[in-house]
Design a protein around this motif. Sequence first.
Motif, PDB file in Angstrom:
ATOM      1  N   GLY A  25       0.817  -1.206   0.000  1.00  0.00           N
ATOM      2  CA  GLY A  25       0.000   0.000   0.000  1.00  0.00           C
ATOM      3  C   GLY A  25       0.851   1.256   0.000  1.00  0.00           C
ATOM      4  N   ASN A  26       0.169   2.385  -0.133  1.00  0.00           N
ATOM      5  CA  ASN A  26       0.841   3.684  -0.088  1.00  0.00           C
ATOM      6  C   ASN A  26      -0.150   4.696   0.488  1.00  0.00           C
ATOM      7  OD1 ASN A  26       2.195   6.064  -0.456  1.00  0.00           O
ATOM      8  ND2 ASN A  26       2.890   5.587  -2.522  1.00  0.00           N
ATOM      9  N   PRO A  27      -0.190   4.838   1.823  1.00  0.00           N
ATOM     10  CA  PRO A  27      -1.160   5.736   2.455  1.00  0.00           C
ATOM     11  C   PRO A  27      -1.055   7.193   2.009  1.00  0.00           C
ATOM     12  CG  PRO A  27      -0.080   4.359   4.089  1.00  0.00           C
ATOM     13  CD  PRO A  27       0.632   4.130   2.788  1.00  0.00           C
ATOM     14  N   SER A  28       0.098   7.607   1.474  1.00  0.00           N
ATOM     15  CA  SER A  28       0.235   9.002   1.044  1.00  0.00           C
ATOM     16  C   SER A  28      -0.677   9.325  -0.136  1.00  0.00           C
ATOM     17  CB  SER A  28       1.690   9.329   0.701  1.00  0.00           C
ATOM     18  OG  SER A  28       2.097   8.639  -0.455  1.00  0.00           O
ATOM     19  N   THR A  29      -1.221   8.300  -0.799  1.00  0.00           N
ATOM     20  CA  THR A  29      -2.165   8.507  -1.896  1.00  0.00           C
ATOM     21  C   THR A  29      -3.593   8.703  -1.383  1.00  0.00           C
ATOM     22  OG1 THR A  29      -2.639   6.149  -2.136  1.00  0.00           O
ATOM     23  CG2 THR A  29      -0.795   7.035  -3.430  1.00  0.00           C
ATOM     24  N   GLY A  30      -3.785   8.473  -0.072  1.00  0.00           N
ATOM     25  CA  GLY A  30      -5.124   8.559   0.508  1.00  0.00           C
ATOM     26  C   GLY A  30      -5.825   7.215   0.571  1.00  0.00           C
ATOM     27  N   TYR A  31      -5.264   6.198  -0.081  1.00  0.00           N
ATOM     28  CA  TYR A  31      -5.872   4.868  -0.083  1.00  0.00           C
ATOM     29  C   TYR A  31      -5.301   4.034   1.059  1.00  0.00           C
ATOM     30  CZ  TYR A  31      -8.117   5.590  -4.570  1.00  0.00           C
ATOM     31  OH  TYR A  31      -8.918   6.061  -5.574  1.00  0.00           O
ATOM     32  N   ARG A  54      14.247   2.512   3.632  1.00  0.00           N
ATOM     33  CA  ARG A  54      14.655   3.000   4.959  1.00  0.00           C
ATOM     34  C   ARG A  54      15.296   4.387   4.861  1.00  0.00           C
ATOM     35  NH1 ARG A  54      12.030   0.240   8.624  1.00  0.00           N
ATOM     36  NH2 ARG A  54      12.265  -1.983   8.378  1.00  0.00           N
ATOM     37  N   ASN A  55      15.389   4.904   3.641  1.00  0.00           N
ATOM     38  CA  ASN A  55      15.994   6.205   3.411  1.00  0.00           C
ATOM     39  C   ASN A  55      15.019   7.295   3.866  1.00  0.00           C
ATOM     40  OD1 ASN A  55      16.976   8.618   2.388  1.00  0.00           O
ATOM     41  ND2 ASN A  55      17.600   7.750   0.436  1.00  0.00           N
ATOM     42  N   PRO A  56      15.390   8.127   4.861  1.00  0.00           N
ATOM     43  CA  PRO A  56      14.479   9.170   5.334  1.00  0.00           C
ATOM     44  C   PRO A  56      14.191  10.256   4.298  1.00  0.00           C
ATOM     45  CG  PRO A  56      16.640   9.415   6.343  1.00  0.00           C
ATOM     46  CD  PRO A  56      16.669   8.131   5.550  1.00  0.00           C
ATOM     47  N   MET A  57      14.940  10.281   3.211  1.00  0.00           N
ATOM     48  CA  MET A  57      14.713  11.281   2.159  1.00  0.00           C
ATOM     49  C   MET A  57      13.598  10.864   1.196  1.00  0.00           C
ATOM     50  SD  MET A  57      16.733  13.572   3.125  1.00  0.00           S
ATOM     51  CE  MET A  57      16.624  14.712   1.765  1.00  0.00           C
ATOM     52  N   VAL A  58      13.152   9.614   1.283  1.00  0.00           N
ATOM     53  CA  VAL A  58      12.073   9.137   0.414  1.00  0.00           C
ATOM     54  C   VAL A  58      10.743   9.533   1.055  1.00  0.00           C
ATOM     55  CG1 VAL A  58      10.958   7.127  -0.606  1.00  0.00           C
ATOM     56  CG2 VAL A  58      13.446   7.227  -0.476  1.00  0.00           C
ATOM     57  N   ILE A  59      10.049  10.451   0.405  1.00  0.00           N
ATOM     58  CA  ILE A  59       8.768  10.936   0.916  1.00  0.00           C
ATOM     59  C   ILE A  59       7.656  10.406   0.016  1.00  0.00           C
ATOM     60  CG2 ILE A  59       7.375  12.995   1.345  1.00  0.00           C
ATOM     61  CD1 ILE A  59      10.051  14.463   1.840  1.00  0.00           C
ATOM     62  N   GLY A  60       6.606   9.895   0.640  1.00  0.00           N
ATOM     63  CA  GLY A  60       5.466   9.406  -0.131  1.00  0.00           C
ATOM     64  C   GLY A  60       5.663   8.045  -0.731  1.00  0.00           C
ATOM     65  N   GLY A  61       6.688   7.326  -0.292  1.00  0.00           N
ATOM     66  CA  GLY A  61       6.933   5.980  -0.815  1.00  0.00           C
ATOM     67  C   GLY A  61       5.975   4.973  -0.212  1.00  0.00           C
ATOM     68  N   GLY A  62       5.784   3.900  -0.904  1.00  0.00           N
ATOM     69  CA  GLY A  62       4.885   2.851  -0.447  1.00  0.00           C
ATOM     70  C   GLY A  62       5.563   1.889   0.507  1.00  0.00           C
ATOM     71  N   GLY A  63       4.838   0.864   0.852  1.00  0.00           N
ATOM     72  CA  GLY A  63       5.359  -0.150   1.752  1.00  0.00           C
ATOM     73  C   GLY A  63       4.351  -1.261   1.944  1.00  0.00           C
ATOM     74  N   MET A  64       4.562  -2.038   2.986  1.00  0.00           N
ATOM     75  CA  MET A  64       3.648  -3.122   3.322  1.00  0.00           C
ATOM     76  C   MET A  64       2.784  -2.687   4.496  1.00  0.00           C
ATOM     77  SD  MET A  64       4.299  -5.342   1.057  1.00  0.00           S
ATOM     78  CE  MET A  64       3.359  -6.748   1.553  1.00  0.00           C
ATOM     79  N   GLU A  65       1.468  -2.679   4.278  1.00  0.00           N
ATOM     80  CA  GLU A  65       0.544  -2.431   5.374  1.00  0.00           C
ATOM     81  C   GLU A  65       0.357  -3.757   6.091  1.00  0.00           C
ATOM     82  OE1 GLU A  65      -2.972  -0.036   4.877  1.00  0.00           O
ATOM     83  OE2 GLU A  65      -2.136   0.841   3.050  1.00  0.00           O
ATOM     84  N   ARG A  66       0.640  -3.752   7.391  1.00  0.00           N
ATOM     85  CA  ARG A  66       0.603  -4.974   8.197  1.00  0.00           C
ATOM     86  C   ARG A  66      -0.514  -4.854   9.224  1.00  0.00           C
ATOM     87  NH1 ARG A  66       5.515  -7.774   8.757  1.00  0.00           N
ATOM     88  NH2 ARG A  66       5.194  -7.757  11.012  1.00  0.00           N
ATOM     89  N   THR A  67      -1.440  -5.810   9.209  1.00  0.00           N
ATOM     90  CA  THR A  67      -2.563  -5.819  10.140  1.00  0.00           C
ATOM     91  C   THR A  67      -2.570  -7.137  10.890  1.00  0.00           C
ATOM     92  OG1 THR A  67      -3.834  -4.402   8.660  1.00  0.00           O
ATOM     93  CG2 THR A  67      -5.064  -5.589  10.355  1.00  0.00           C
TER      94      THR A  67
END
Length: 103
Positions: A25-31, A54-67
Amino acid sequence: MKKLTDTFNEISVRKGDYFLIELEGNPSTGYLWEFNVKAGSAAVVQKDMEPFSRNPMVIGGGGMERTVMQALESGTIEIEAQLLRPWDRTSVAQRRTFKVNVE
């Protein structure tokens, strides 16, 4: 802890066990991923995001949503996941279905 993913959508656990649902997912998209228990009984215990970078300069990057969820009763749990914008219930971009067999 057993894990459900895009490609592995059925597991077996015991009553009271915790299990993980991991979706890209990528919460920065609103989804965001939302989960609806359609049959059986399970509860969301924890939600977090594991970024791809893990780079703090990457803004708006996606990842794994873990529930993390807990199986509350024996039987079969059916869970529907929807990737949507919470303020717009008609904006479903993706759907996933998961099955948890509980002893």
